[in-house]
Design a protein around this motif. Structure first.
Motif, PDB file in Angstrom:
ATOM      1  N   ALA A 447       0.816  -1.221   0.000  1.00  0.00           N
ATOM      2  CA  ALA A 447       0.000   0.000   0.000  1.00  0.00           C
ATOM      3  C   ALA A 447       0.849   1.270   0.000  1.00  0.00           C
ATOM      4  N   ARG A 448       2.124   1.154   0.410  1.00  0.00           N
ATOM      5  CA  ARG A 448       3.009   2.322   0.460  1.00  0.00           C
ATOM      6  C   ARG A 448       3.599   2.654  -0.910  1.00  0.00           C
ATOM      7  N   LEU A 449       3.456   1.746  -1.878  1.00  0.00           N
ATOM      8  CA  LEU A 449       4.139   1.906  -3.166  1.00  0.00           C
ATOM      9  C   LEU A 449       3.167   2.401  -4.237  1.00  0.00           C
ATOM     10  N   LEU A 550      10.134   7.986 -11.977  1.00  0.00           N
ATOM     11  CA  LEU A 550       9.399   6.986 -11.191  1.00  0.00           C
ATOM     12  C   LEU A 550      10.376   6.073 -10.454  1.00  0.00           C
ATOM     13  N   HIS A 551      11.468   5.723 -11.106  1.00  0.00           N
ATOM     14  CA  HIS A 551      12.493   4.899 -10.460  1.00  0.00           C
ATOM     15  C   HIS A 551      13.039   5.608  -9.225  1.00  0.00           C
ATOM     16  N   ARG A 552      13.305   6.911  -9.360  1.00  0.00           N
ATOM     17  CA  ARG A 552      13.820   7.681  -8.226  1.00  0.00           C
ATOM     18  C   ARG A 552      12.804   7.701  -7.078  1.00  0.00           C
ATOM     19  N   GLN A 553      11.532   7.856  -7.413  1.00  0.00           N
ATOM     20  CA  GLN A 553      10.497   7.865  -6.383  1.00  0.00           C
ATOM     21  C   GLN A 553      10.429   6.519  -5.662  1.00  0.00           C
ATOM     22  N   LEU A 554      10.554   5.423  -6.403  1.00  0.00           N
ATOM     23  CA  LEU A 554      10.532   4.092  -5.783  1.00  0.00           C
ATOM     24  C   LEU A 554      11.734   3.901  -4.864  1.00  0.00           C
ATOM     25  N   LEU A 555      12.902   4.416  -5.265  1.00  0.00           N
ATOM     26  CA  LEU A 555      14.083   4.312  -4.409  1.00  0.00           C
ATOM     27  C   LEU A 555      13.866   5.028  -3.082  1.00  0.00           C
ATOM     28  N   VAL A 556      13.260   6.229  -3.147  1.00  0.00           N
ATOM     29  CA  VAL A 556      12.986   7.001  -1.919  1.00  0.00           C
ATOM     30  C   VAL A 556      12.037   6.226  -1.004  1.00  0.00           C
ATOM     31  N   LEU A 557      10.978   5.650  -1.582  1.00  0.00           N
ATOM     32  CA  LEU A 557      10.001   4.918  -0.770  1.00  0.00           C
ATOM     33  C   LEU A 557      10.597   3.631  -0.206  1.00  0.00           C
ATOM     34  N   CYS A 558      11.434   2.972  -0.985  1.00  0.00           N
ATOM     35  CA  CYS A 558      12.099   1.765  -0.471  1.00  0.00           C
ATOM     36  C   CYS A 558      12.988   2.120   0.719  1.00  0.00           C
ATOM     37  N   ALA A 559      13.658   3.268   0.635  1.00  0.00           N
ATOM     38  CA  ALA A 559      14.499   3.712   1.755  1.00  0.00           C
ATOM     39  C   ALA A 559      13.635   4.003   2.981  1.00  0.00           C
ATOM     40  N   GLU A 560      12.455   4.633   2.752  1.00  0.00           N
ATOM     41  CA  GLU A 560      11.547   4.926   3.878  1.00  0.00           C
ATOM     42  C   GLU A 560      11.049   3.641   4.537  1.00  0.00           C
ATOM     43  N   LEU A 561      10.906   2.570   3.734  1.00  0.00           N
ATOM     44  CA  LEU A 561      10.464   1.284   4.288  1.00  0.00           C
ATOM     45  C   LEU A 561      11.605   0.532   4.973  1.00  0.00           C
ATOM     46  N   GLY A 562      12.810   1.114   4.890  1.00  0.00           N
ATOM     47  CA  GLY A 562      13.961   0.468   5.532  1.00  0.00           C
ATOM     48  C   GLY A 562      14.518  -0.680   4.728  1.00  0.00           C
ATOM     49  N   TRP A 563      14.223  -0.705   3.411  1.00  0.00           N
ATOM     50  CA  TRP A 563      14.709  -1.802   2.560  1.00  0.00           C
ATOM     51  C   TRP A 563      16.127  -1.512   2.107  1.00  0.00           C
TER      52      TRP A 563
END
Length: 563
Positions: A447-449, A550-563
């Motif tokens: 849901a965060r992605l 979009l790739h950059r946005q996914l990287l930011v969200l992955c970092a926020e998820l602690g991945w």
């Protein structure tokens, strides 16, 4: 509380000087609209094309005392409209974008601490719900172009109906072209409706079906012309009658715009420039359309110009009567993007774009009988979309079951069942001991992605299997329209260019190969040379840029998820 009150008083005291454009029809209804905003939680504004509702309503909200306790949030269905309208309103209020007037779209945020009026896409406002459940940053929400009935708009209208029960201070204004406003009023407990006439002149409709005439530069093909041949014939006819009048043409997408652009450029019309308009153009190129020079213009636009934006100086419209429409097939579990005939309502909206400054003429490249046989309204998106993403978002926000949500029109039961089935197969939901569906840990991550649920599930799996870096590239590629171009006149050249990026083992590996080549070119080349590199390799420059963003946005969200 004292600090909050003091801040509201300070914001109220520093309200920009208001100056309504008296030439616009909405100015005649200004006093009534301001009074209704003060008296009612919801007001529906039915404004014809050219009424001025998009630019003047936020100023009327300021006149009604709004914008002090929070921002006046104005949603637009498209990024290009949010940007363009923000600039126009800032100019009219004598301020800079980012000060009293700001905008926020995907990858671009120009909103400051003193912003009173914030333009944004409806998707941005929906995303804010996750962190601001009651939309406390706003004291007024304007949902513009509600008649478009996108999935986001229908979801917002249902959500705002729930929020209004908790927030008595919030004001909601729903604006629509004069289409089915009674439905919006009924949805919000019979909210008052104000009808505003458009600033329109008579528009003559001329039907020029494809099986119709032939002429210079038009080659008959089994008695029927191509769309581009019909467009060229219509422009030739207009040029003979009025060699100075600006023309607006509606086309389904970027590829069709490019093909028509080439066909018109070959005609070499005197003192004329051919100008494209679509959402992925750079801001500079978009501004050129709204700031015309001395030459006659042939503007090639997607349906972004149908209602959201007013292209200035248009005397003629050419309407092939088509649009690209996304439909979900529950049987095949796929979204399909087809070119379909537009509804009568859309055709009439297009026609109205040329009656703004003087009498206009609309050329429809189909028969009158065809127009009469078309459906009256466009299907709302909720009736032709996969609902898995909507259900997932509702569960993550704690909004209850989709079956109980106050949608303007409830979605089809089969589509709801398909949505639940998809989420179950992806492991995003599970049944509780009481037989209720609830989000799993995987579902909460999905849901965060901000991508389709299947792509989100791929990313969750990639994190678990140590392949996240590659999967962010692949998921972002699959989240946009394919940037690889294959024009009809150069298919072999395009295939040879794309062959450099193929991998016989897997198309996914080919995507990674293309990404690596683009990344290296992006680092080494200037923007103009990167554009040339994309052209040589038959890659859409703007789509490649969208992939990267979009790739950059996914990287930011992955970092926020602690991945």
């Amino acid at each position: 509380l004292a600090q909050s009150r003091a801040r509201c008083e300070a914001r109220a005291a520093s309200t920009p000087a208001l100056n309504l454009d008296d030439s616009l029809p909405i100015a005649r209804e200004a006093e009534q609209i301001v009074a209704l905003i003060r008296q009612h939680p919801v007001v529906v504004i039915a404004g014809e094309t050219g009424s001025g509702k998009t630019t003047q309503l936020p100023k009327l909200c300021l006149a009604a005392g709004r914008g002090a306790a929070g921002m006046i949030g104005c949603t637009q269905p498209r990024r290009i409209a949010a940007r363009a309208v923000a600039r126009r309103v800032a100019e009219e209020l004598g301020t800079q974008v980012g000060d009293a007037v700001g905008f926020q779209v995907r990858f671009n945020d120009q909103v400051g601490d003193d912003t009173r009026i914030k333009f944004m896409t409806d998707g941005i406002l929906l995303a804010e719900i996750a962190s601001d459940r009651w939309l406390s940053a706003y004291d007024t929400i304007i949902v513009d172009e509600a008649h478009e009935r996108s999935l986001n708009i229908d979801f917002l209208l249902g959500y705002l109906k729930q929020v209004l029960r908790k927030r008595r201070d919030l004001k909601v204004i729903v604006t629509s072209a004069t289409i089915d406003t009674a439905r919006f009023s009924h949805h919000f407990d019979d909210a008052p409706v104000v009808s505003v006439e458009g600033r329109t002149y008579p528009v003559d409709v001329r039907y020029r079906p494809l099986e119709g005439e032939s002429g210079e530069g038009v080659e008959e093909r089994n008695g029927e012309r191509t769309i581009n041949e019909a467009i060229v014939a219509a422009v030739d006819e207009i040029t003979r009658e009025d060699p100075r009048g600006d023309v607006l043409m509606f086309l389904p997408g970027e590829r069709e715009i490019r093909d028509a652009h080439q066909a018109l450029e070959r005609r070499k019309y005197r003192d004329t420039e051919v100008t494209p308009l679509y959402a992925r153009l750079s801001a500079r190129d978009q501004d050129m359309v709204f700031n015309p020079g001395s030459k006659r213009r042939l503007v090639l636009a997607t349906n972004v110009a149908e209602t959201s934006l007013t292209v200035p100086r248009i005397r003629y419209v050419i309407d092939p009567g088509q649009a690209r429409v996304k439909r979900y097939s529950p049987r095949q579990k796929l979204d399909r993007l087809h070119i379909e005939p537009v509804s009568q309502a859309s055709a009439n909206q297009r026609k109205g774009r040329c009656g703004r400054i003087a009498e206009g003429i609309c050329y429809r490249l189909y028969a009158e009988a065809d127009f009469q046989a078309r459906p009256e309204f466009t299907d709302p998106e909720i009736r032709r979309s996969s609902l898995a993403g909507v259900i997932l978002r509702m569960l993550s926000l704690g909004l209850g079951r989709i079956e109980d949500f106050p949608f303007l029109e409830p979605p089809d039961e089969r589509a709801i069942a398909d949505g639940w089935q998809q989420l179950g197969e992806l492991g995003a939901v599970s049944l509780s001991d009481h037989g209720e569906r609830k989000l799993t840990a995987v579902g909460r991550q999905m849901a965060r992605l901000p991508v389709d649920v299947k792509l989100a599930r791929m990313l969750v799996a990639a994190q678990a299997n140590g392949s996240l870096r590659d999967m962010t590239v692949i998921a972002s590629f699959l989240g946009i329209q394919d940037p690889r171009e294959r024009p009809a006149e150069a298919r072999e050249a395009a295939d040879n260019a794309h062959a450099k990026f193929t991998d016989t083992r897997s198309e996914f590996l080919g995507i990674l190969k293309l990404w690596e080549a683009y990344r290296e070119a992006h680092e080494e080349l200037t923007q103009s040379k990167l554009r040339d590199w994309c052209e040589r390799n038959f890659l859409g420059f703007l789509r490649m840029r969208e992939w990267r963003e979009l790739h950059r946005q996914l990287l930011v969200l992955c970092a926020e998820l602690g991945w």
